[in-house]
Design an enzyme around this catalytic site. Structure first.
Site, mmCIF file in Angstrom:
data_model
loop_
_atom_site.group_PDB
_atom_site.id
_atom_site.type_symbol
_atom_site.label_atom_id
_atom_site.label_comp_id
_atom_site.label_asym_id
_atom_site.label_seq_id
_atom_site.Cartn_x
_atom_site.Cartn_y
_atom_site.Cartn_z
ATOM 1 N N TRP A 394 -5.766 50.692 -0.224
ATOM 2 C CA TRP A 394 -4.522 51.129 0.407
ATOM 3 C C TRP A 394 -4.678 51.342 1.903
ATOM 4 C CZ3 TRP A 394 -0.216 50.299 -1.927
ATOM 5 C CH2 TRP A 394 -0.155 50.307 -3.321
ATOM 6 N N ILE A 399 -2.205 47.314 7.317
ATOM 7 C CA ILE A 399 -2.675 48.105 8.456
ATOM 8 C C ILE A 399 -1.532 48.760 9.229
ATOM 9 C CG2 ILE A 399 -3.894 47.971 10.667
ATOM 10 C CD1 ILE A 399 -5.702 47.971 8.246
ATOM 11 N N VAL A 401 1.334 50.032 8.209
ATOM 12 C CA VAL A 401 1.754 51.241 7.494
ATOM 13 C C VAL A 401 0.628 52.273 7.483
ATOM 14 C CG1 VAL A 401 2.403 52.138 5.226
ATOM 15 C CG2 VAL A 401 3.457 50.044 6.089
ATOM 16 N N TYR A 410 -0.558 62.012 8.248
ATOM 17 C CA TYR A 410 -1.797 62.586 7.730
ATOM 18 C C TYR A 410 -2.446 63.539 8.735
ATOM 19 C CZ TYR A 410 -6.542 62.762 5.814
ATOM 20 O OH TYR A 410 -7.751 63.176 5.321
ATOM 21 N N HIS A 435 8.669 53.382 -2.225
ATOM 22 C CA HIS A 435 8.622 52.326 -3.237
ATOM 23 C C HIS A 435 9.787 52.451 -4.212
ATOM 24 C CE1 HIS A 435 4.548 51.374 -1.846
ATOM 25 N NE2 HIS A 435 4.579 50.308 -2.628
ATOM 26 N N TYR A 497 18.316 44.872 -17.740
ATOM 27 C CA TYR A 497 18.983 44.040 -18.744
ATOM 28 C C TYR A 497 19.758 44.907 -19.738
ATOM 29 C CZ TYR A 497 19.430 41.048 -22.862
ATOM 30 O OH TYR A 497 19.913 40.370 -23.943
#
Length: 506
Positions: A394, A399, A401, A410, A435, A497
Site C-alpha cells: 500500500w 505513490i 496517494v 499521518y 473506496h 442484480y
C-alpha cells in the site's frame, strides 16, 4: 751391505726431519703459528658452510622435481576426473538466481492457457465487444454526461484560490479561512454524490468517473490549503517569504529556466490550474520541471493509452461480463462449490484487467500528462510487485496517494500525539471510506463490502508480517490481490442484480 746401510741412515734422517717439522708446527714460532691455525679453522668453517648450502640446493631441486612430478600426476587425475563438490541449481545453497528462462516459460504458459479460454469464450458467446455501448454509458442523456459536473468543479477551485488570496492580504482571519475551506471541501464531496443518487438516468460508470474526479480534486485542494497555511506560518516566524513548501525545502530540482515562485506570488490562476492538472496530489510552490517535451515519448504514451483502453473495454465485455452473469444463479442458490468455481474463473481475467489498468493509468496516462506539463517527478509507483508485507504494497503501488496520506494525514496525527498504530489505522479507515464512496454511491446501494475489504487489510498485514517471510509473504500479498478483488466484485454485482433486476422482474 754398505749401500743398504747408507740408505737406511738416509731414510731415518728424512723421517726424523719430517717428525721434527711436524712437531715444530705445534710450537709457536714468533706468534705466527696461532694465526695460521685460526686461518685454517676459518677456511674449514667456510668450506663446511658452502658444502651445506650445496646440499640444501640439491635437496630443494630434488623437492621441486618431486613436487612437479606429483603435480603432473594430479593434473592427469583432474583431467580424468568429472566430479566435484557442488550444489544443485534449484537448491537455495547454490546461490543461483537467474530464472529468466522459467519466467519466459510462465509467460508462454499464461498466454496459451488464456488463449484457450478466449477461444472457448468466443465459441460459447460469440463476439460481444460493442464500443457504442460503452459510449452510451457516458452519454445516455444530458444529466448523466460527466462533463457537466466536471465543468462545475471549477467553481470549487476558484473558491479555494479566492480564500487563500484573502488570507494572504489579511482580509480573512485564519478561523474564517479555515471555515470557508471546510465548507468548500465538504460540498465537493456531497454535491456530486447527491447528483448521482438523485438523478435516475445517471449510470454507474458515469457516476464513478465523476466521483473519482471530485475525489482527486478534493485531495488536491486540501493540500493547497495546508501548504499555503504553512507558508503563512513560516512568514510570520521568519518575516520573509518562502521559496518552497515545508516538505521540499531544497531548490536543487528547480531547472528548465523557470523562475522561482515566492508566497504569496503563487496565488494565481495559472499556478492553481497547473497544480490541478499535474499528476500529483501534493502542492508545492515550485515543482521540479523537465527541460523540454519529448515528442516521441509523448506519442508512445498516447498510443499505449488508446490501445490499452480499447483492450480493457473489449476484455470486460467479452470475458468478465459473461462470467459475472453466469455467477448469479450459484449466488442466489448459495451453492458454495459453484460459487468457489465462479470466483476462481473470475479471478484471472479480473486480475489481468487490474494489471492493465495499473499500467495504463499509473504509467501511460500519468507520464503523458507529466511530459505535457514538463512535470519532473515521475515516481508514480515503486516495486510493489516485490512486496513482502501488505503495508509495503500500500505504500508503493500508488505513490501520489501515499505521499498525500503521509504528508497531510499521518504525520499531523503523530504531531498531535497519536501513536503509530492509531495513525496507521486512521489512514486505512480514510482509504476505506473513499473506496466505499467510489463504489456504493454510483451503484446507489450501501453494502460496505469495499469498506470491510480495506479494513481487513489491518489484520492481514499483521498476520503476514508476523508469520510469513520472503517468498511466502510475497505470495500471500499476491493471493490477497488476486482473490480479494473478484470476491468484492461478485458481492456487489450480486447485490446490484438482486436490488434492480429481480425487482423489475417481480
Amino acid at each position: 751391505m754398505g749401500d743398504s746401510g747408507a740408505t737406511g741412515a738416509l731414510t731415518r734422517r728424512r723421517r726424523a726431519t719430517f717428525a721434527a717439522g711436524k712437531g715444530a708446527d705445534l710450537l709457536p714460532m714468533n706468534g705466527r703459528s696461532a694465526a695460521v691455525r685460526q686461518s685454517s679453522v676459518t677456511t674449514d668453517i667456510t668450506r663446511d658452510i658452502g658444502q651445506e648450502k650445496r646440499n640444501r640446493s640439491l635437496e630443494t631441486v630434488r623437492f621441486k622435481s618431486k613436487t612437479e612430478k606429483e603435480k603432473r600426476k594430479n593434473d592427469i587425475g583432474e583431467r580424468l576426473s568429472c566430479h566435484k563438490t557442488q550444489e544443485s541449481l534449484l537448491s537455495s545453497a547454490s546461490g543461483y538466481n537467474n530464472y529468466r528462462g522459467i519466467l519466459n516459460w510462465c509467460v508462454v504458459m499464461l498466454v496459451l492457457s488464456n488463449a484457450r479460454l478466449f477461444l472457448e469464450n468466443l465459441l460459447r458467446y460469440g463476439i460481444l465487444v460493442d464500443p457504442i455501448q460503452v459510449i452510451s454509458l457516458f452519454l445516455n442523456d444530458s444529466y448523466s454526461w460527466p462533463a457537466c459536473l466536471v465543468i462545475v468543479s471549477n467553481m470549487f477551485i476558484l473558491v479555494a484560490l479566492y480564500t487563500e488570496r484573502q488570507l494572504s492580504k489579511g482580509s480573512f482571519t485564519e478561523l474564517v479561512g479555515f471555515l470557508v475551506h471546510c465548507i468548500n471541501l465538504a460540498i465537493m464531496l456531497t454535491f456530486p454524490a447527491a447528483v448521482v443518487l438523485l438523478v435516475p438516468s445517471m449510470t454507474p460508470v458515469g457516476g464513478a468517473f465523476v466521483l473519482g474526479s471530485y475525489t482527486i480534486l478534493f485531495l488536491k485542494l486540501y493540500s493547497y490549503k495546508d501548504v499555503n497555511m504553512w507558508c503563512r506560518e513560516q512568514s510570520t516566524v521568519k518575516a520573509k517569504t518562502l521559496a518552497r513548501s515545508l516538505s521540499c525545502p531544497s531548490a536543487q530540482h528547480l531547472n528548465g529556466g523557470d523562475r522561482k515562485v515566492f508566497y504569496p506570488g503563487n496565488l494565481t490562476i495559472r499556478d492553481i490550474y497547473y497544480f490541478v492538472s499535474a499528476p500529483t496530489l501534493c502542492y508545492e510552490l515550485n515543482f521540479p520541471r523537465s527541460l523540454n517535451i519529448r515528442i516521441g515519448f509523448l506519442l508512445r504514451r498516447l498510443l499505449e493509452m488508446l490501445f490499452f483502453t480499447q483492450l480493457l473495454v473489449a476484455l470486460t465485455q467479452q470475458w468478465m461480463i459473461p462470467i459475472i452473469q453466469s455467477s448469479m444463479k450459484p449466488l442466489e442458490d448459495m451453492d458454495l462449490s459453484r460459487m468457489t468455481e465462479r470466483l476462481l474463473r473470475l479471478a484471472v481475467p479480473n486480475h489481468l484487467l487490474w494489471l492493465m489498468f495499473f499500467y495504463v493509468f499509473f504509467h501511460s496516462s500519468m507520464n503523458f500528462t507529466a511530459e505535457l506539463l514538463r512535470f519532473g517527478d515521475r515516481e508514480f509507483y515503486k516495486d510493489w510487485w516485490n512486496s513482502e508485507t501488505v503495508t509495503y504494497f500500500w505504500q508503493n503501488w500508488n505513490i501520489p496517494v501515499h505521499k498525500w496520506c503521509l504528508r497531510h494525514f499521518y504525520r499531523p496525527l503523530l504531531r498531535r500525539g497519536f501513536s503509530k498504530m492509531v495513525s496507521q489505522s486512521a489512514v486505512f479507515f480514510l482509504s476505506a471510506f473513499f473506496h466505499e464512496y467510489l463504489v456504493s454511491v454510483p451503484l446507489r446501494m450501501f453494502r460496505l463490502w469495499a469498506f470491510m475489504g480495506m479494513m481487513a487489510q489491518l489484520p492481514l498485514a499483521w498476520f503476514v508480517g508476523r508469520f510469513l517471510r520472503g517468498n511466502y509473504s510475497n505470495a500471500a500479498v499476491w493471493m490477497s490481490l488476486i482473490i480479494g478483488q473478484p470476491f468484492a466484485i461478485l458481492m456487489y454485482v450480486h447485490d446490484y442484480y438482486v436490488l434492480h433486476y429481480r425487482q423489475e422482474a417481480t
